[in-house]
Write an enzyme that holds these catalytic residues in place. Structure first.
Site, PDB file in Angstrom:
ATOM      1  CD  GLU A 271      -3.010  -1.005   2.263  1.00  0.00           C
ATOM      2  OE1 GLU A 271      -2.984  -0.043   3.041  1.00  0.00           O
ATOM      3  OE2 GLU A 271      -3.884  -1.877   2.291  1.00  0.00           O
TER       4      GLU A 271
ATOM      5  CD  GLU B 119      -3.207  -6.002   4.510  1.00  0.00           C
ATOM      6  OE1 GLU B 119      -4.066  -5.203   4.951  1.00  0.00           O
ATOM      7  OE2 GLU B 119      -2.004  -5.741   4.477  1.00  0.00           O
TER       8      GLU B 119
HETATM    9  C1  BGC Z   1      -2.764  -2.449   6.013  1.00  0.00           C
HETATM   10  C2  BGC Z   1      -2.696  -3.168   7.337  1.00  0.00           C
HETATM   11  C3  BGC Z   1      -3.809  -2.675   8.228  1.00  0.00           C
HETATM   12  C4  BGC Z   1      -5.124  -3.036   7.587  1.00  0.00           C
HETATM   13  C5  BGC Z   1      -6.341  -2.590   8.379  1.00  0.00           C
HETATM   14  C6  BGC Z   1      -4.154  -2.272   5.493  1.00  0.00           C
HETATM   15  O1  BGC Z   1      -4.317  -0.943   5.118  1.00  0.00           O
HETATM   16  O2  BGC Z   1      -1.923  -3.036   5.081  1.00  0.00           O
HETATM   17  O3  BGC Z   1      -1.434  -2.964   7.887  1.00  0.00           O
HETATM   18  O4  BGC Z   1      -3.720  -3.160   9.522  1.00  0.00           O
HETATM   19  O5  BGC Z   1      -5.222  -2.481   6.314  1.00  0.00           O
HETATM   20  O6  BGC Z   1      -6.376  -1.209   8.492  1.00  0.00           O
END
Ligand code: BGC
Length: 453
Positions: A163, A358
């Site tokens: 990101e 993610e």
């Molecule tokens: C990030 C994580 C973060 C997650 C939840 C993503 O933007 O890569 O590090 O904890 O989202 O906010």
């Protein structure tokens, strides 16, 4: 139909969010060490000094993953743990830690995915101007080389950046993340270019040094969901998804500025017309370096915005959610279709095998009287999102995997420990881990390759 047979199921974490041991064994400081220790930056004055103490408890955490059937684990390396000054002398204890973690994973039959950079930038390099410095891509290349040589015998899956939208946009644009600067476009746009060059150099270096390597990149961006199935609304969603703004605090939150150069070899026209004037002189000659073949294109997707066609200068407008639309603990709207439309539109544009690196839900979980953590809302969230992702796969997206965020509760950046994203509950006082109900459910999903969704 379902997900492909070799679908990558797993979970993800990041170094600063779980490791702790912030000032141990020769680790150098990073911008998050500095930011969390300055007053008023993070909820409750929380820091990652100890976090989940994963640095000391990693064996237990790997055992937990094994027990839960996690076959793929994405984690990041702390640059300053490996190179305390960001460049130059290597901290052998840092290398030893990651070697021990990787060995433990491999012995447990878990495939390691390394993210080279997930936001914890060395303070020593910040002092030299960080990504504004034209040398910064070379620093990242040198760091990549050390990681490739140290870990590339056992690790074949690498992600360059997590990101960039956030560490540039929030770190140097809006200032809500470390190092907390609010810089104008003539600083943040050159930074973005240097990050992209660093990405390209790192991909090249990994290919040179790691036989059989698979390299990806993990930007983000709120997906766009067309308000209806009409071709006009779908086109509006597409247009909005790949549009670029020029607000100094928010411009970085777009997909195409960060992905088109890496995959298509050019900046998007929508961005060049507004931001091109701020690019460093001679930027054109870097495009070849930036655009390196990728084995997979990853995205972290948590939510989406609804878009419809409009008769205005943009050709689209956003549609508000209805009052009371479901939200997560950190107030993110729950939008399962983001996992259909996101992958679909991204794959259509970038035509590269696609990974969800993610996705997950924050909640205010608690240990119940029965000693367990019941989190039906997280299970429902994942269930709904995964069904949409499966629909995208059935619709032709080459979906190669899904990594849940997060393996365990952890330090959620500016929110500190306010909310919980984990499949495992962490008691930060005792460091006791408790597997949440959602993880037992996810175990079955992984075992059945999503057939039960
Ligand atoms: C990030 C994580 C973060 C997650 C939840 C993503 O933007 O890569 O590090 O904890 O989202 O906010």
């Amino acid at each position: 139909m379902s997900f492909r047979k070799d679908f990558i199921w797993g979970a993800a974490t990041a170094s600063y969010q779980i490791e702790g041991a912030a000032f141990e064994d020769g680790k150098g400081r990073n911008v998050w060490d500095d930011f969390t220790h300055a007053k008023g930056n993070v909820f409750g004055g929380h820091t990652g000094d100890v976090a989940c103490d994963h640095y000391h408890l990693f064996k237990q955490d790997v055992a937990l993953m094994k027990e839960m059937g996690v076959k793929n684990y994405r984690f990041s390396l702390s640059w300053a743990r490996i190179l305390p000054e960001g460049t130059g002398a290597v901290n052998q204890k840092g290398i030893d830690f990651y070697n021990a973690l990787i060995d433990e994973l491999v012995a447990a039959g878990i495939r390691p995915f390394i993210t080279l950079f997930h936001w914890d930038y060395p303070s020593a390099l910040q002092a030299k101007g960080a990504w504004t410095n034209p040398e910064s891509p070379k620093w990242f290349e040198a760091y990549t080389e050390i990681c490739a040589r140290a870990f590339g015998d056992r690790v074949k899956d690498f992600i360059t950046f997590n990101e960039p939208q956030c560490f540039i946009g929030l770190g140097y644009g809006s200032g809500v993340h470390a190092p907390g600067y609010r810089l104008p476009l003539n600083a943040t746009v050159p930074m973005s270019h240097h990050v992209l060059v660093a990405h390209g150099l790192a991909v090249k270096k990994l290919r040179e040094l790691v036989p059989g390597v698979r390299v990806g990149y993990a930007p983000c961006g709120d997906a766009r969901i067309p308000a209806s199935d009409s071709p006009a609304d779908i086109e509006a969603a597409r247009k909005s998804y790949f549009d670029v703004g020029d607000d100094p605090a928010g411009w970085a939150f777009n997909v195409s500025w960060w992905s088109d150069p890496a995959i298509l070899g050019c900046y998007p026209e929508a961005g060049l017309s507004k931001l091109g004037q701020y690019l460093p002189d001679g930027w054109e000659k870097d495009m070849e370096t930036i655009c390196q073949p990728l084995d997979f294109y990853a995205q972290n997707i948590y939510n989406g915005r609804i878009v419809k066609a409009a008769d205005n200068e943009y050709g689209y407008e956003f549609v508000d959610f209805e009052p009371g639309h479901p939200k997560t603990a950190i107030q993110w709207f729950i939008t399962p279709e983001a996992l259909y439309w996101g992958p679909k539109l991204l794959y259509e544009r970038y035509k590269t095998p696609f990974l969800i690196s993610e996705n997950g839900m924050s909640a205010h979980d608690a240990v119940s009287l029965d000693g367990k953590v019941h989190d039906p809302n997280r299970q429902d969230y994942m269930h709904r999102y995964l069904r949409e992702y499966k629909r995208a796969a059935e619709d032709g997206v080459d979906a190669i995997g899904y990594l849940a965020w997060s393996l365990m509760d952890n330090f959620e950046w500016a929110f500190g420990y306010f909310d919980r994203f984990g499949l495992v509950y962490v008691d930060y006082t005792t460091q006791k881990r408790t597997i949440k109900d959602s993880f037992y459910w996810y175990k079955e999903v992984m075992e059945q390759n999503g057939e039960n969704l």
